[in-house]
Design a protein around this motif. Structure first.
Motif, PDB file in Angstrom:
ATOM      1  N   SER A 296     -40.627  61.827  21.305  1.00 19.63           N
ATOM      2  CA  SER A 296     -41.563  60.857  21.907  1.00 19.63           C
ATOM      3  C   SER A 296     -41.102  59.417  21.726  1.00 19.63           C
ATOM      4  O   SER A 296     -41.909  58.499  21.523  1.00 19.63           O
ATOM      5  CB  SER A 296     -42.977  61.026  21.310  1.00 19.63           C
ATOM      6  OG  SER A 296     -43.439  62.345  21.499  1.00 19.63           O
ATOM      7  N   VAL A 297     -39.799  59.212  21.766  1.00 13.77           N
ATOM      8  CA  VAL A 297     -39.225  57.874  21.644  1.00 13.77           C
ATOM      9  C   VAL A 297     -38.709  57.418  23.005  1.00 13.77           C
ATOM     10  O   VAL A 297     -37.917  58.117  23.647  1.00 13.77           O
ATOM     11  CB  VAL A 297     -38.073  57.844  20.616  1.00 13.77           C
ATOM     12  CG1 VAL A 297     -37.391  56.482  20.621  1.00 13.77           C
ATOM     13  CG2 VAL A 297     -38.598  58.165  19.225  1.00 13.77           C
ATOM     14  N   LYS A 298     -39.170  56.263  23.440  1.00 15.08           N
ATOM     15  CA  LYS A 298     -38.733  55.684  24.713  1.00 15.08           C
ATOM     16  C   LYS A 298     -37.593  54.702  24.463  1.00 15.08           C
ATOM     17  O   LYS A 298     -37.702  53.830  23.597  1.00 15.08           O
ATOM     18  CB  LYS A 298     -39.902  54.973  25.389  1.00 15.08           C
ATOM     19  CG  LYS A 298     -39.569  54.420  26.769  1.00 15.08           C
ATOM     20  CD  LYS A 298     -40.766  53.715  27.378  1.00 15.08           C
ATOM     21  CE  LYS A 298     -40.415  53.135  28.746  1.00 15.08           C
ATOM     22  NZ  LYS A 298     -41.570  52.399  29.322  1.00 15.08           N
ATOM     23  N   LYS A 324     -29.219  56.565  16.407  1.00 14.86           N
ATOM     24  CA  LYS A 324     -29.779  57.816  15.886  1.00 14.86           C
ATOM     25  C   LYS A 324     -30.692  57.522  14.698  1.00 14.86           C
ATOM     26  O   LYS A 324     -31.779  58.093  14.578  1.00 14.86           O
ATOM     27  CB  LYS A 324     -28.633  58.737  15.472  1.00 14.86           C
ATOM     28  CG  LYS A 324     -29.060  60.101  14.949  1.00 14.86           C
ATOM     29  CD  LYS A 324     -27.828  60.984  14.806  1.00 14.86           C
ATOM     30  CE  LYS A 324     -28.154  62.257  14.055  1.00 14.86           C
ATOM     31  NZ  LYS A 324     -28.300  62.070  12.613  1.00 14.86           N
ATOM     32  N   ASN A 325     -30.255  56.612  13.823  1.00 14.00           N
ATOM     33  CA  ASN A 325     -31.092  56.203  12.688  1.00 14.00           C
ATOM     34  C   ASN A 325     -32.405  55.582  13.177  1.00 14.00           C
ATOM     35  O   ASN A 325     -33.469  55.792  12.589  1.00 14.00           O
ATOM     36  CB  ASN A 325     -30.361  55.197  11.806  1.00 14.00           C
ATOM     37  CG  ASN A 325     -29.281  55.851  10.965  1.00 14.00           C
ATOM     38  OD1 ASN A 325     -29.260  57.062  10.799  1.00 14.00           O
ATOM     39  ND2 ASN A 325     -28.363  55.042  10.451  1.00 14.00           N
ATOM     40  N   GLY A 326     -32.308  54.796  14.286  1.00 16.93           N
ATOM     41  CA  GLY A 326     -33.506  54.178  14.849  1.00 16.93           C
ATOM     42  C   GLY A 326     -34.506  55.209  15.353  1.00 16.93           C
ATOM     43  O   GLY A 326     -35.710  55.086  15.122  1.00 16.93           O
ATOM     44  N   VAL A 327     -34.007  56.234  16.038  1.00 15.18           N
ATOM     45  CA  VAL A 327     -34.882  57.299  16.540  1.00 15.18           C
ATOM     46  C   VAL A 327     -35.507  58.059  15.374  1.00 15.18           C
ATOM     47  O   VAL A 327     -36.708  58.363  15.365  1.00 15.18           O
ATOM     48  CB  VAL A 327     -34.103  58.262  17.456  1.00 15.18           C
ATOM     49  CG1 VAL A 327     -34.973  59.456  17.853  1.00 15.18           C
ATOM     50  CG2 VAL A 327     -33.607  57.537  18.705  1.00 15.18           C
ATOM     51  N   GLU A 328     -34.705  58.357  14.353  1.00 17.59           N
ATOM     52  CA  GLU A 328     -35.206  59.101  13.194  1.00 17.59           C
ATOM     53  C   GLU A 328     -36.228  58.308  12.394  1.00 17.59           C
ATOM     54  O   GLU A 328     -37.038  58.884  11.664  1.00 17.59           O
ATOM     55  CB  GLU A 328     -34.033  59.492  12.287  1.00 17.59           C
ATOM     56  CG  GLU A 328     -33.144  60.575  12.894  1.00 17.59           C
ATOM     57  CD  GLU A 328     -31.925  60.871  12.039  1.00 17.59           C
ATOM     58  OE1 GLU A 328     -31.618  60.061  11.141  1.00 17.59           O
ATOM     59  OE2 GLU A 328     -31.281  61.908  12.276  1.00 17.59           O
ATOM     60  N   ALA A 329     -36.203  56.974  12.538  1.00 18.27           N
ATOM     61  CA  ALA A 329     -37.166  56.127  11.825  1.00 18.27           C
ATOM     62  C   ALA A 329     -38.540  56.137  12.496  1.00 18.27           C
ATOM     63  O   ALA A 329     -39.483  55.536  11.994  1.00 18.27           O
ATOM     64  CB  ALA A 329     -36.642  54.696  11.752  1.00 18.27           C
ATOM     65  N   MET A 330     -38.635  56.834  13.666  1.00 16.37           N
ATOM     66  CA  MET A 330     -39.905  56.902  14.398  1.00 16.37           C
ATOM     67  C   MET A 330     -40.327  58.363  14.581  1.00 16.37           C
ATOM     68  O   MET A 330     -40.293  58.892  15.697  1.00 16.37           O
ATOM     69  CB  MET A 330     -39.757  56.203  15.754  1.00 16.37           C
ATOM     70  CG  MET A 330     -39.421  54.728  15.652  1.00 16.37           C
ATOM     71  SD  MET A 330     -39.224  53.901  17.247  1.00 16.37           S
ATOM     72  CE  MET A 330     -37.556  54.444  17.699  1.00 16.37           C
ATOM     73  N   PRO A 331     -40.718  59.052  13.509  1.00 15.71           N
ATOM     74  CA  PRO A 331     -41.076  60.470  13.610  1.00 15.71           C
ATOM     75  C   PRO A 331     -42.312  60.714  14.473  1.00 15.71           C
ATOM     76  O   PRO A 331     -42.489  61.813  15.018  1.00 15.71           O
ATOM     77  CB  PRO A 331     -41.342  60.872  12.148  1.00 15.71           C
ATOM     78  CG  PRO A 331     -41.662  59.599  11.441  1.00 15.71           C
ATOM     79  CD  PRO A 331     -40.857  58.552  12.129  1.00 15.71           C
ATOM     80  N   GLY A 355     -40.237  51.644  14.064  1.00 10.69           N
ATOM     81  CA  GLY A 355     -40.441  52.718  13.109  1.00 10.69           C
ATOM     82  C   GLY A 355     -40.949  52.283  11.754  1.00 10.69           C
ATOM     83  O   GLY A 355     -41.659  51.274  11.619  1.00 10.69           O
ATOM     84  N   MET A 356     -40.527  53.030  10.742  1.00 17.51           N
ATOM     85  CA  MET A 356     -41.035  52.853   9.377  1.00 17.51           C
ATOM     86  C   MET A 356     -40.575  51.564   8.722  1.00 17.51           C
ATOM     87  O   MET A 356     -41.175  51.096   7.759  1.00 17.51           O
ATOM     88  CB  MET A 356     -40.610  54.046   8.506  1.00 17.51           C
ATOM     89  CG  MET A 356     -41.188  55.362   8.972  1.00 17.51           C
ATOM     90  SD  MET A 356     -40.649  56.739   7.940  1.00 17.51           S
ATOM     91  CE  MET A 356     -38.910  56.828   8.346  1.00 17.51           C
ATOM     92  N   GLY A 357     -39.483  50.991   9.216  1.00 21.31           N
ATOM     93  CA  GLY A 357     -38.963  49.778   8.608  1.00 21.31           C
ATOM     94  C   GLY A 357     -38.209  50.061   7.317  1.00 21.31           C
ATOM     95  O   GLY A 357     -38.109  51.205   6.859  1.00 21.31           O
ATOM     96  N   MET A 358     -37.691  48.999   6.720  1.00 23.95           N
ATOM     97  CA  MET A 358     -36.895  49.119   5.499  1.00 23.95           C
ATOM     98  C   MET A 358     -37.334  48.086   4.478  1.00 23.95           C
ATOM     99  O   MET A 358     -37.728  46.970   4.836  1.00 23.95           O
ATOM    100  CB  MET A 358     -35.400  48.932   5.809  1.00 23.95           C
ATOM    101  CG  MET A 358     -34.833  49.921   6.809  1.00 23.95           C
ATOM    102  SD  MET A 358     -33.195  49.429   7.424  1.00 23.95           S
ATOM    103  CE  MET A 358     -32.199  49.633   5.950  1.00 23.95           C
ATOM    104  N   THR A 359     -37.263  48.456   3.212  1.00 20.78           N
ATOM    105  CA  THR A 359     -37.541  47.507   2.138  1.00 20.78           C
ATOM    106  C   THR A 359     -36.308  46.634   1.910  1.00 20.78           C
ATOM    107  O   THR A 359     -35.220  46.924   2.424  1.00 20.78           O
ATOM    108  CB  THR A 359     -37.897  48.245   0.837  1.00 20.78           C
ATOM    109  OG1 THR A 359     -36.749  49.018   0.425  1.00 20.78           O
ATOM    110  CG2 THR A 359     -39.092  49.171   1.038  1.00 20.78           C
TER     111      THR A 359
END
Length: 436
Positions: A296-298, A324-331, A355-359
């Motif tokens: 469900s990633v556009k 790919k990392n960007g898509v995986e960050a948006m489950p 997505g979830m972002g990073m610290t």
């Protein structure tokens, strides 16, 4: 006692000596080719203050005009041994006689200083830091007293004034003490930094070995299990094919991990070519689209024409890993946006997700061996990306807010301007028309 104030000529002489020591270490530390010629470099750097001290001597009174040329001779001979000392002695005598004329007393005094210091230098270089400091100051004081005594005995015109005792018997040992301390401190800094680099390399190797061992063992264990199952004589053909598919998939996974490791360990630059960024990014998007749709990633893109120089295979792998990392960050779905734009000298590629972002810690450790924010990640994809960007002389910037998203910006030096690419514009337009 009129000599107590600090004579500005003394400060000038000290300045020449200290700057020459610092110049030696700057060149020794930053020019790798000079490390093979340490003694020659030391000789050259200590020659300069010898000449400058003589050219700009210390005027104390009408009976006392001297300089601190003996200190660079002490330092060079102590650290470089008799070859460096001999070269400095010859230079000192030639310069002295050229500036002031021949003098037998000068010849005797500096030959004595050279012989005594050269004999002591072998033992000096085997001492620890503390003993070097005190022994160098003591031998300097001893030689200053001896040479002063010789000068008084040989020349009836030589007078020992209070100013002479202070500036040319008491000050030189202190200066040599400080110079030796500075040399030892700077040398220790170089050695410590060299050890730290080696330790960091060993840590990277151990981390990579642990990562590869762990990640390759998992698919091989699965393969081993299915091969055992395939030994069953009563197994149906459908089951055999299913098990074989599992085996092939796991072997492909192992091969992918090893390929990523090799790309990180030694990114090849054998094939360097012009990379048309717009075309490559679009190809990567087409590869990722089916998988992105499943999650469900556009994917949105806004790509400007531009080219960079590098290895096309590693460029594709680099941005495939980043996207790919960007898509995986948006489950739970989201939007991945890829933008490229250029100016006269640089081409910028931005990959943004929601997505979830990073610290801050995750940003600082991005690309670090065996580090991944994903539960089953190895971190190899990020390492390959960072290595490829550096190999192509690019810059990487990461902006991220937890639970809001991440933007990765990669800046490359541009290889071809839009004017040159204008020749390809009709083809691009034609392609767009056909697609529509």
């Amino acid at each position: 006692m009129h000599f107590v104030y600090i004579n500005h000529n003394v400060l000038d002489n000290l300045f020449y000596i200290i700057v020459s020591i610092l110049m030696f270490f700057v060149l020794y530390d930053n020019v790798s080719q000079l490390k093979k010629y340490k003694k020659i470099l030391l000789t050259a750097c200590m020659s300069l203050p010898i000449i400058l001290c003589m050219k700009f001597p210390i005027y104390i009174d009408q009976y006392c005009v001297h300089d601190l040329r003996q200190i660079p001779l002490f330092i060079g001979t102590l650290f470089g041994g008799w070859p460096t000392g001999a070269a400095l002695l010859i230079l000192l005598l030639i310069s002295r006689f050229a500036i002031y004329g021949f003098n037998l007393l000068t010849l005797i005094v500096y030959v004595v200083i050279f012989i005594a210091t050269a004999l002591f230098s072998t033992k000096f270089n085997r001492l620890n830091k503390k003993k070097k400091l005190f022994s160098s100051a003591l031998i300097t004081l001893f030689l200053e007293i001896i040479t002063t005594y010789m000068a008084v005995m040989i020349s009836e015109f030589f007078k020992v004034t209070e100013a002479y005792v202070f500036y040319f018997i008491l000050v030189p040992p202190l200066v040599v003490f400080f110079a030796v301390y500075l040399l030892e401190l700077l040398m220790d800094t170089i050695h410590v930094r060299s050890k730290m680099v080696k330790l960091e390399k060993m840590e990277v190797v151990s981390q990579l070995a642990a990562s590869i061992s762990h990640e390759v063992r998992n698919p091989l264990t699965v393969v081993k299990g299915f091969i055992e199952l395939l030994k069953d004589a009563n197994l149906s053909q459908d089951k055999k094919e299913e098990y074989i598919e599992h085996v092939v998939r796991e072997l492909n996974n192992a091969e992918s991990i090893i390929s990523d490791y090799l790309a990180f360990a030694k990114p090849s630059t054998e094939k360097v070519e012009m990379i048309i960024v717009e075309r490559e990014i679009k190809n990567i998007i087409e590869i990722l689209k089916p998988w992105a749709n499943m999650n469900s990633v556009k994917i949105k893109d806004q790509l400007a024409p531009g080219s960079v120089l590098g290895n096309a295979n590693y460029f594709r792998q680099c941005f495939l890993n980043i996207m790919k990392n960007g898509v995986e960050a948006m489950p739970n779905g989201g939007e991945l946006e890829i933008t490229t734009f250029l100016n006269k000298k640089e081409l910028t590629i931005k990959v943004s997700d929601t997505g979830m972002g990073m610290t801050k810690e995750q940003i600082n450790r991005f690309g670090e061996p065996y580090y991944s924010s994903k539960e089953k990640g190895t971190g190899l994809g990020s390492m390959v990306a960072v290595k490829t960007i550096h190999m192509m002389k690019g810059k990487l910037e990461i902006e991220s807010v937890p639970n809001e998203g991440t933007t990765i910006t990669v800046i490359f030096p541009i290889y071809m301007t839009e004017k040159v690419l204008a020749k390809e514009t009709p083809i691009s337009l034609k392609t767009k028309v056909l697609r529509s």
